[in-house]
Enzyme design. Sequence first.
Site, PDB file in Angstrom:
ATOM      1  N   LYS A  61      -5.745  -0.015   0.060  1.00  0.00           N
ATOM      2  CA  LYS A  61      -4.683   0.561  -1.512  1.00  0.00           C
ATOM      3  C   LYS A  61      -3.986   1.678  -1.416  1.00  0.00           C
ATOM      4  O   LYS A  61      -4.969   2.562  -1.824  1.00  0.00           O
ATOM      5  CB  LYS A  61      -4.734   0.357  -2.242  1.00  0.00           C
ATOM      6  N   PHE A  62      -3.733   2.486  -0.311  1.00  0.00           N
ATOM      7  CA  PHE A  62      -3.795   3.439   0.195  1.00  0.00           C
ATOM      8  C   PHE A  62      -2.620   4.232  -0.876  1.00  0.00           C
ATOM      9  O   PHE A  62      -1.893   2.952  -0.819  1.00  0.00           O
ATOM     10  CB  PHE A  62      -2.856   3.738   1.351  1.00  0.00           C
TER      11      PHE A  62
END
Length: 482
Positions: A308-309
């Site tokens: 989940k950058f």
Amino acid sequence: MTSSVSSSMESLVLKLHEISAVKFGSFKLKSGITSPIYIDLRLIVSYPNLLHEISQTLVSTIPSTTQYDVICGVPYTALPIATTVSVTTAVPMVMRRKEIKDYGTSKAIEGSFNPDQTCLIIEDLVTSGTSVLETAAPLRAAGLKVADAVVLIDREQGGRENLAQNGITLHSLMNLREMVGVLREKGKVSEETEAMVLRFLEENSKVSVPEKAKIAARISSYGDRAKITKNPTGKRLFEVMVEKQSNLCLAADVGTAAELFEIAEKVGPEICLLKTHVDIFPDFTPDFGSKLRSIAERHNFLIFEDRKFADIGNTVTMQYEGGIFRILDWADIVNAHIISGPGIVDGLKLKGLPRGRGLLLLAEMSSSGNLAKGDYTAAAAKIAEDHSDFVIGFISVNPASWQGGPGNPAFIHATPGVQMVTGGDALGQQYNTPYSVIHDRGSDIIIVGRGIIKATNPAEVAREYRIQGWDAYMAKCKNSSI
């Protein structure tokens, strides 16, 4: 009276003109073209007698050989027309939601119906037919057959042909030429205005449906979709799904790397994808990636690091490639929020694309009260189209509810929060069944965590999830081919 228009149709045209539902000027249509005439049928809700007349006349337009069990109005303008038709003919109505709520049943199609029933679509007017196709997609995904649509006005700009190519026969009350002809003959518009409209129709006789909508209507199988996917990892994921008859992803949210390796070995034969959270593990070692890839190769599944950058492009580039985890080296797929804009995709693509990696965008989330919806979801879809060489799809919850349905079939939809029964937990996670996620909501991959990990026999339970997910996919393919 014009030769091709009955007295009742002539009267209807004049009534629409009287309430200013027929406008002349310069108007941008949904298709993107600028038109000298605009038909605003939203006004008829304020004229109940006219609404009733239109509804009754529409019903009389439908050939007696046309069979249907339920009706559905294209939201929003055609909803009151469909409702009036339903009430006056006693034919059940279903309703398509344009925006799916994250509470209640969260359905794309509301109402009572049975799979394999036939639904007649009701629309106010048709230009390219896109709005009808956007309604037909979730109806078909829900198991309904769609073969006919009835419309008050056909603008004669390719809609009839576009719908026919997608298996839908259009029945119209009148066309735009006839409407303008009546208004000119009755002195409501000048010959110059009529000529301007006719010239516009000649110059814009074929308004195209967006290419992705046409492709989506033709392609439903994972194997066919693999052929149009640009990214090698996306292509490989579709191929693995077909080879293993599995659309199951295990969310391996365990506490240690040792537990991860153990569960991956047990359920590896049943899954197409393994989702990890590498930063959880206190026993992480530099050879983590090579060990996990060895298991993945042995059991033929891909690895998805649920990172989940969410930062700016330059930062995520370093997070992806460097640090102690070196995610780029071993994860086939990562994901990202789009909160920081498209630059985050540029940054990840800079390192990931040369290695053949793929990216999933978080378009929706399964937690209660989340903010990933509406315009945010639409923005994710737009960014994905702009970066289709690297973006392979989405983390989504109900893609059937998106405008136009799940969209470009080259993209994969993976949905978390799946269990054998619906419900939720104390932390706001909302659960749906494999059938609901794949068949009703239009997703491709079910992401299952605790339902498998906490089971006494994870391999056996994983197999049951795989079978349920695959059966739902096969049912969806069958419905889409009807």
